[in-house]
Design an enzyme around this catalytic site. Structure first.
Site, PDB file in Angstrom:
ATOM      1  N   HIS A 314       3.727   0.708  -2.549  1.00  0.00           N
ATOM      2  CA  HIS A 314       4.751   0.271  -3.506  1.00  0.00           C
ATOM      3  C   HIS A 314       4.309   0.480  -4.943  1.00  0.00           C
ATOM      4  CE1 HIS A 314       2.694  -3.564  -4.640  1.00  0.00           C
ATOM      5  NE2 HIS A 314       2.252  -3.540  -3.392  1.00  0.00           N
ATOM      6  N   CYS A 333      -1.683  -4.264   0.822  1.00  0.00           N
ATOM      7  CA  CYS A 333      -0.754  -3.173   0.507  1.00  0.00           C
ATOM      8  C   CYS A 333      -1.403  -2.200  -0.470  1.00  0.00           C
ATOM      9  CB  CYS A 333       0.536  -3.737  -0.082  1.00  0.00           C
ATOM     10  SG  CYS A 333       1.542  -4.661   1.101  1.00  0.00           S
TER      11      CYS A 333
END
Length: 415
Positions: A314, A333
């Site tokens: 992301h 992440c």
């Protein structure tokens, strides 16, 4: 200027080759070079620093062979006694300074092939030393500022035999991934905190990344990217609710409001913070959702791939983290610098009408939009701490998750 004698960190230094061989090589050099005097020069342009990046991907089918060649050279360095160390302590050194430690630095850089032996052993930090140190820093994933600070000294002082073990461990990893990876794929190298978008055997783009902390590691896995979420909501994982959100709410009761995070029960009813006992784990029973916007933890786009770890790639509002040398800050992440370039490349492979201007336009609206890729893209989250390229340039990164067992702590190195 004289063509570089040694590929960075990949060739046996003349100092370790024996007096007769060194003398012969130096005579040959002097016969073939133009007039260049190794004096205390400070006028070499930094543009002369050779780029250590290759257009070939890290997971190239040939990389294992390049590592094998590097292993051969590093074995000779180790057999010759390795390289010396640079004294710790004292002020940081940079171009223009004189210090006895510069002599140690020169020896060290000559030994690894970053500085030509012709540069000599002066105690002056001249432009040749500056260029060589920057090359060393680039090869080791450090900020290439030409300053011999604490982090650079630490990297310089890792013994040659440890670097040799790193190469041997990573050659095994490379051999295990020597099959066909796809015409187009994305590779995340966790220790390097870097992403490669690969197309037809060449790197289309590289992206600096931020990956998982030591206690919240980014998983090593193979998967497929199947969907993009523009202007996403962020649903806070239970692990982050417990480790981060509850402690922050105890410190500041307005934390949720300041960060546009709303609370819902699993029937979709919105709650307020006063309804939750923050001194317990009660908050983990609810869903916390951060609205899209400039402060959203996922930034402007989320990249989804199949996995059981609830992780994804992301964007991020914390752009300054990309400028750090040690980019291990996430909860697992992977944050992507210049994510718009990456998602445009992904979309154009399956949906040609998705241009960069369209990507920018969708993000500018601030409205949520989900896009399924017409064809999934292979994704490899890998752990590579040492590799080499066709030019003989050898790269090293810190074994951040201690998977190499470089110092023999007992556990076997894990792939």
């Amino acid at each position: 200027m004289l063509k570089r004698l040694l590929a960075f960190g990949c060739a046996m230094p003349l100092l370790a080759a024996g007096p007769a061989l060194a003398q012969s090589a130096l005579q040959s050099l002097q016969q073939n070079r133009q007039k260049v005097e190794w004096v205390d020069n400070f006028d070499i342009a930094t543009e002369n620093i050779t780029e250590v990046k290759s257009s070939a991907p890290t997971l190239s089918p040939q990389t294992a062979d390049y590592i094998a060649a590097a292993i051969n050279r590093y074995q000779r360095i180790v057999q010759a006694g390795g390289w010396g160390t640079v004294s710790t302590g004292g002020k940081a050194l940079r171009i223009g300074m004189k210090d006895p430690r510069v002599v140690e630095l020169r020896r060290r850089l000559i030994a690894s092939g970053d500085l030509e032996q012709q540069a000599g052993l002066s105690n002056t930090f001249d432009s040749y030393v500056d260029a060589a140190l920057r090359r060393f820093q680039l090869r080791h994933g450090l900020i290439h500022d030409g300053v011999m600070g604490e982090g650079t000294v630490t990297a310089l002082n890792i013994p040659a035999n440890v670097r040799l073990r790193q190469l041997e461990t990573n050659m095994i990893r490379m051999r295990s991934m020597s099959g066909f990876l796809g015409d187009r794929y994305v590779m995340v190298n966790i220790p390097a905190a870097e992403i490669e978008a690969v197309e037809n055997g060449m790197v289309r783009s590289r992206h600096t990344a931020v990956v998982g902390k030591i206690d919240r590691q980014t998983p090593i896995l193979n998967s497929k990217i199947y969907e993009l979420n523009f202007n996403p909501y962020w649903t806070v994982p239970v692990s982050i609710i417990r480790k981060d959100l509850i402690p922050k709410m105890k410190e500041d009761s307005e934390y949720l409001a300041k960060n546009n995070i709303r609370i819902f029960d699993w029937s979709g009813n919105e709650l307020n913070r006063q309804q939750i006992d923050w001194n317990t784990d009660e908050a983990t029973q609810y869903r916390f959702t951060q609205d899209p916007g400039s402060d959203n933890s996922l930034g402007s786009v989320r990249i989804n791939f199949h996995n059981k770890h609830q992780v994804y790639l992301h964007d991020t509002p914390s752009k300054t983290l990309f400028g750090e040398a040690n980019r291990f800050h996430s909860s697992g992440c992977v944050r992507v610098q210049n994510v718009r370039e990456l998602v445009t490349w992904m979309l154009q492979s399956t949906t040609p009408d998705w241009t960069r201007s369209r990507v920018d336009s969708v993000i500018r609206t601030g409205e949520r939009e989900d896009v399924k890729l017409k064809g999934s893209i292979p994704l490899y989250l890998t752990y590579v701490t040492a590799w080499a390229n066709a030019d003989g340039v050898v790269h090293f990164r810190d074994d951040i998750y201690n998977r190499d067992d470089l110092y023999g702590t007992g556990a076997q190195a894990r792939l």
